[in-house]
Every structure is written in C-alpha cells, then in structure tokens.
Enzyme design. Sequence first.
Site, PDB file in Angstrom:
ATOM      1  N   HIS A  11      -8.158  -6.763 -10.972  1.00  0.00           N
ATOM      2  CA  HIS A  11      -7.509  -5.538 -10.499  1.00  0.00           C
ATOM      3  C   HIS A  11      -6.866  -4.785 -11.652  1.00  0.00           C
ATOM      4  O   HIS A  11      -5.831  -5.193 -12.181  1.00  0.00           O
ATOM      5  CB  HIS A  11      -6.436  -5.892  -9.467  1.00  0.00           C
ATOM      6  N   ASP A  27      -5.714  -0.624 -12.567  1.00  0.00           N
ATOM      7  CA  ASP A  27      -5.496   0.672 -11.916  1.00  0.00           C
ATOM      8  C   ASP A  27      -5.789   1.859 -12.825  1.00  0.00           C
ATOM      9  O   ASP A  27      -5.351   2.988 -12.535  1.00  0.00           O
ATOM     10  CB  ASP A  27      -4.056   0.751 -11.398  1.00  0.00           C
ATOM     11  N   GLU A  60      -8.541  -0.126  -2.976  1.00  0.00           N
ATOM     12  CA  GLU A  60      -7.207  -0.627  -2.646  1.00  0.00           C
ATOM     13  C   GLU A  60      -6.580   0.328  -1.637  1.00  0.00           C
ATOM     14  O   GLU A  60      -6.163   1.429  -1.974  1.00  0.00           O
ATOM     15  CB  GLU A  60      -6.328  -0.725  -3.896  1.00  0.00           C
ATOM     16  N   HIS A 109      -2.661  -1.513   1.905  1.00  0.00           N
ATOM     17  CA  HIS A 109      -1.836  -1.455   0.707  1.00  0.00           C
ATOM     18  C   HIS A 109      -0.425  -1.824   1.183  1.00  0.00           C
ATOM     19  O   HIS A 109      -0.264  -2.821   1.893  1.00  0.00           O
ATOM     20  CB  HIS A 109      -1.909  -0.083   0.010  1.00  0.00           C
ATOM     21  N   HIS A 169      -1.757  -7.894  -0.477  1.00  0.00           N
ATOM     22  CA  HIS A 169      -0.998  -6.872   0.275  1.00  0.00           C
ATOM     23  C   HIS A 169      -0.942  -7.120   1.784  1.00  0.00           C
ATOM     24  O   HIS A 169      -0.133  -6.482   2.450  1.00  0.00           O
ATOM     25  CB  HIS A 169      -1.534  -5.454   0.028  1.00  0.00           C
ATOM     26  N   HIS A 221      -4.918  -9.547  -6.696  1.00  0.00           N
ATOM     27  CA  HIS A 221      -3.753  -9.443  -7.591  1.00  0.00           C
ATOM     28  C   HIS A 221      -2.505  -9.907  -6.833  1.00  0.00           C
ATOM     29  O   HIS A 221      -1.705  -9.110  -6.369  1.00  0.00           O
ATOM     30  CB  HIS A 221      -3.598  -8.025  -8.144  1.00  0.00           C
ATOM     31  N   ASP A 240      -3.184  -6.267 -12.573  1.00  0.00           N
ATOM     32  CA  ASP A 240      -2.492  -5.061 -12.112  1.00  0.00           C
ATOM     33  C   ASP A 240      -2.154  -4.148 -13.287  1.00  0.00           C
ATOM     34  O   ASP A 240      -1.255  -3.305 -13.206  1.00  0.00           O
ATOM     35  CB  ASP A 240      -1.227  -5.385 -11.319  1.00  0.00           C
TER      36      ASP A 240
END
Length: 411
Positions: A88, A90, A186, A213, A254, A275, A343
């Site tokens: 993961h 971003d 995500e 999320h 999440h 993650h 992350d």
Amino acid sequence: MRPSSVLAVTLAALAVACTDPASSASAEPPTDSTSASPAAPDTLDPATVSDGGGIPLPPAEVDRLVAVDPLWAEALRIHYDAVVLDGHVDTPTLMLDRGYQFGERHRSDHVDLPRMAEGGLDGAFFSIYVARSYGEGQAATDRALAMIEAVNRQVAGLDGATLVRTADGVLDARQRGETAVLLGLEGGHALQGSPEVLRLLAANGIRYVTLTHSNTNAWADASTDAPRWGGLNRLGRELVTEMNRLGVLVDLSHVSDDAFEDALAVTRAPVILSHSSCRALHRHARNVTDDMLRALADNGGVIMINYFAAYLGAGRIDLDDVLDHVQHAAEVAGVDHVGLGSDFDGVPRLPVGLGDATRLPYVTHGLLARGFSEADVRKILGGNVLRVLAEAERVAAEMRDENAAPPTSGG
C-alpha cells in the site's frame, strides 16, 4: 445501487481510455499480455522467489555498512535478490492532485521510481484512494477512474516501470528489470454498491478492494466509524464473492472486526490486510487482534504491516517498532502470512529510520538480526504476497469454470 445507463456508458468510455493497450475493458479480469496463464500457487515458492537483481548502492556505501556490521553483507545480498513488494503506497493521490512526477527523484514525500530502485522496492500496490467526502455515487467512481488514468499516463511514459495485474506479471516485469506497479482501490464506497462498477474497475486494473475506508458504507462497517450492518450485509457478501470471481483480492484493512469475520466466512480466496498492524502491541481499532491473525492464517491470507507511527505505538517510534509488529504477526499467524504495507505517501509520520523507500534494506537487516532465516525474510519481503495473488487468480479461474453467474446489480 445500480448505476444509471448514462453513467454506465460514461464509465465504459473511461475504461477504454484508462486501460493498458494490451487489455480491454471487459467484465472479466484481464491478464498481463506477457503471461499465458496465471502462476500456479503450488509452483511459486515464496521462500526462494528471486529477481536476480544486483546491489545498486555505491561500493563505498556497501563497505561502510559492512564495516558497521558484517551482517550487512548478507542483508544486501538477500534484499536486492528477493522480490520486494509493498501492499500500500498512496503516491497516486500526489500524482493526480499535485502533478507529482513519479519518474523523478524528490527530496520530500516517500516514493518515486529512483528511490524505489535504490531501496530495492521491486513493486507496489498503488492505492487508488477515494476519500469519504466523495460519497457513494458517481463522484466517487469518477475520482477512482481519474486516479487510475493519472497512474496509467505517467507509468506508460517511463522506462523502468510497468503496470501489471498478476503474480506472473510481477515476475515478468522483474525479469525485464522493470518496477511492477499494481493498483488497489482504497474505499469500497467508490463501487456504488454495484457489481457492474466492481467489474469495470477490475477491467481497469484494480487488483484489490479495501472494503471500507474510515467510513461505514452501504454494505460494510468500518473499524473507525459507527457500525450499521454488524459486519457485512447481503450486498457486501455478494460483492466479496464477485471479487473472488474476478480475481480481485479482498482487503480487510480498515474494516470492523465483525466485517472481518463476515468476509472470511464468505471468501473462497485468501484475503489481505494491505496496511495494518497488531492490536496486541498497540491498541488501535485499525490494528488486528491475535484471534484475527489466527483466522487470517486459517484463510491462507497475509497481513502487510503498516509503518504509520500512530498504529505502531506511543512516543518515539522507530524501525524496531515496525520489526516488533512483523515479529508478533509471524509468531501468532505464522511467517507465511506476513508482509509489508508501508502506507508511504499516505501518513504524516513514519518511524525514525524508515522515512522513505530507500530505507527498506534496513528492514531486511533488522529481520536477519532478530534471527529470521533467509527463506522467511524472502517470504515477508514479497513472496507471501505473490503466493496470495496467484491463489486468488487460481480461485477466479475455478469459479469461472464452474460457470457461476455473476450478479447483475446490488440490492
């Protein structure tokens, strides 16, 4: 919720624009053009998988590290030969919103192609992150498609990186010396509760869906929001089954504890936590309990440890805290069920000593220093994720052979 006919046409047109030239926006999961068939999980050995890579560091830097600790010689050999995957990152949000150039080296942020090469990061799931503020309708899906298009556009123009969709695709990319970019959605609210939208996003390269999320949505409860369904509702269970049929990994980072349990009861393929970290070491709703780790192991899935300092502990957080979570997960779930999910570029604070992708060799050195074997280190660095991805592909092929009729709409 079924997308309107106008929306469906719009999305189909965007799908063609965003799809890699070797693929089409069909409702079935595409395969990499370089792979004739999916990798068989029983022929992919997570303990020995290799890309044959050399050490890109300057000889003086290698000498310096080995002078500090002779174990570095072994760590560097293993790290740059292993297939290292991150569950993961971003960076796509930066690419879309700031025009961040993935192919250029940056002094800030966490991930770019030059720093991935320096750090031996052979591939990563790029997070197609849709914030809860986009809601659960067209705006959320459009945001996802725009981000996919931004990644496609940049990666297509780069030497040294390629978009892939399968375990074989990762290995083929590494054989060509290219960094493998995979895509994960995500924020399950971007699906609009629609199997058709799920199929569209899969056709555009999405290889996992994080069911929620931070927000509970129309079909699944989040770990950091008020529960609405007591886990997954009927539509949520249908969408998990459709992910299995498409070869799209079910990502349970999440989600609430109840949604985690419900997803494991439905899925036929291994799941991932792209993650997340361990609640036994730091009590946070985003982390998973030891019982959840054991259930994950029974499912055959993998937890990829998150580097966000707030999920790892209190006070000064450093590399040892990350290694503590890796070690705990390996002790409870087994080393076959642990990976890395940084992350990067999605969190405001990383551990001291692990500030960007160039620092990943320190993870390998730290694992070896704690007594992990070479085989186990290779599994954690990326072999376990490849196994799970290949198994999801096998399950998808099996379900298609069974002629399971896909659902046509949400409820």
